[in-house]
Scaffold this active site. Structure first.
Site, PDB file in Angstrom:
ATOM      1  CB  SER A  66      -0.920   0.023   1.218  1.00  0.00           C
ATOM      2  OG  SER A  66      -1.617  -1.184   1.358  1.00  0.00           O
TER       3      SER A  66
HETATM    4  N1  SAH Z   1      -0.491  -4.707   4.072  1.00  0.00           N
HETATM    5  C1  SAH Z   1       0.194  -5.102   2.871  1.00  0.00           C
HETATM    6  C2  SAH Z   1      -0.599  -4.792   1.645  1.00  0.00           C
HETATM    7  C3  SAH Z   1      -1.301  -5.991   1.222  1.00  0.00           C
HETATM    8  S1  SAH Z   1      -2.249  -5.962  -0.246  1.00  0.00           S
HETATM    9  C4  SAH Z   1       1.578  -4.519   2.783  1.00  0.00           C
HETATM   10  O1  SAH Z   1       1.952  -3.718   3.639  1.00  0.00           O
HETATM   11  O2  SAH Z   1       2.319  -4.902   1.875  1.00  0.00           O
HETATM   12  C5  SAH Z   1      -3.537  -7.010   0.296  1.00  0.00           C
HETATM   13  C6  SAH Z   1      -3.179  -8.439   0.563  1.00  0.00           C
HETATM   14  O3  SAH Z   1      -4.360  -9.077   1.017  1.00  0.00           O
HETATM   15  C7  SAH Z   1      -2.696  -9.218  -0.648  1.00  0.00           C
HETATM   16  O4  SAH Z   1      -1.438  -9.743  -0.384  1.00  0.00           O
HETATM   17  C8  SAH Z   1      -3.740 -10.334  -0.791  1.00  0.00           C
HETATM   18  O5  SAH Z   1      -3.202 -11.572  -1.207  1.00  0.00           O
HETATM   19  C9  SAH Z   1      -4.282 -10.423   0.621  1.00  0.00           C
HETATM   20  N2  SAH Z   1      -5.607 -11.038   0.762  1.00  0.00           N
HETATM   21  C10 SAH Z   1      -6.684 -10.993  -0.069  1.00  0.00           C
HETATM   22  N3  SAH Z   1      -7.706 -11.694   0.445  1.00  0.00           N
HETATM   23  C11 SAH Z   1      -7.275 -12.212   1.636  1.00  0.00           C
HETATM   24  C12 SAH Z   1      -7.872 -13.033   2.644  1.00  0.00           C
HETATM   25  N4  SAH Z   1      -9.122 -13.481   2.581  1.00  0.00           N
HETATM   26  N5  SAH Z   1      -7.122 -13.355   3.727  1.00  0.00           N
HETATM   27  C13 SAH Z   1      -5.849 -12.925   3.848  1.00  0.00           C
HETATM   28  N6  SAH Z   1      -5.236 -12.142   2.922  1.00  0.00           N
HETATM   29  C14 SAH Z   1      -5.935 -11.789   1.837  1.00  0.00           C
END
Ligand code: SAH
Length: 226
Positions: A66
């Site tokens: 993000s």
């Molecule tokens: N906080 C992260 C940004 C992540 S983007 C950072 O600092 O890099 C969102 C993430 O949510 C992705 O990696 C995606 O694979 C994950 N995601 C999507 N659905 C999910 C679920 N049901 N449970 C866990 N993770 C999930």
């Protein structure tokens, strides 16, 4: 391109001033932490020159790390105390988990894609974080084993707030999550008061990758699976 550690420090300082304190991030501790945590280590070296820029960056499996401002905003909205136990849904690169771990007592983070969990684990271990517990699974189910949590942050979006997350939030407690249609969402803060009352506040428009799972979107064409 060869960027030295000093340059990263300078890029971080500029990021804090231009993107965070120059906007509405006023919490001194949060600003200090963003000035310290090496965001570039959570990205592919080919993105190093943009590692502190004002936008999200690609990671593997068509997911993103993000935008720094959004990570800071979510942390500020959660009003994190040093004693807090936090649940993060969507570990992704692990960057936000590191920021949260600097602010709180314990961070529990769930990621749906195993290769992302393992990559984040390796970086966070190398950086010496001892208060982050990671797991691969469907985060829309929360993490019953360690519930309840003082704070919950969801960094992927769904049309509705997953029920299990509300159940696993303490009262008092706060949860931040982007809610809305696939293409654009509203960042919501949900607060459970000490009396068990639930208050909801809309903060701003935002765009997050989809939350895929039982209480989120269906899988398939929504971000590449492994
Ligand atoms: N906080 C992260 C940004 C992540 S983007 C950072 O600092 O890099 C969102 C993430 O949510 C992705 O990696 C995606 O694979 C994950 N995601 C999507 N659905 C999910 C679920 N049901 N449970 C866990 N993770 C999930």
């Amino acid at each position: 391109m060869n960027i030295r550690e000093n340059d990263f420090g300078e890029m971080r300082r500029k990021m804090v001033i231009d993107q965070l304190s120059g906007r509405d991030i006023k919490d001194k501790l949060i600003l200090d932490i963003f000035g310290k945590v090496p965001r570039h280590k959570f990205t592919d070296p080919k993105f190093y020159k943009d590692a502190y820029s004002d936008f999200p960056l690609p990671i593997e499996n068509e997911q993103t790390i993000s935008q720094p401002y959004i990570v800071a905003l979510m942390a500020q909205l959660l009003d994190i105390k040093k004693s807090d136990r936090i649940l993060e849904i969507g570990t992704g690169s692990g960057y936000q988990a590191a920021i949260l771990a600097e602010l709180a007592n314990q961070v529990f983070s769930v990621e749906r894609l195993k290769n992302l969990t393992e990559k984040a684990r390796a970086v966070l271990e190398e950086m010496g974080y001892k208060n982050i517990t990671l797991n691969t699974g469907d985060g829309t189910m929360g993490w019953e084993e360690f519930a309840p949590f003082d704070k919950i942050v969801v960094s992927a979006s769904a049309e509705f707030m997953p029920d299990p997350l509300m159940k696993q939030l303490k009262s008092p407690g706060k949860l931040v999550m982007p809610v809305g249609p696939r293409v654009s969402q509203k960042l919501l803060v949900i607060e459970k008061t000490a009396e068990g009352e639930v208050l909801e506040k809309e903060i701003c428009g935002c765009v997050f990758v989809p939350l895929i799972g039982k209480y989120g979107w269906e899988g398939n064409n929504a971000g590449k699976d492994i």
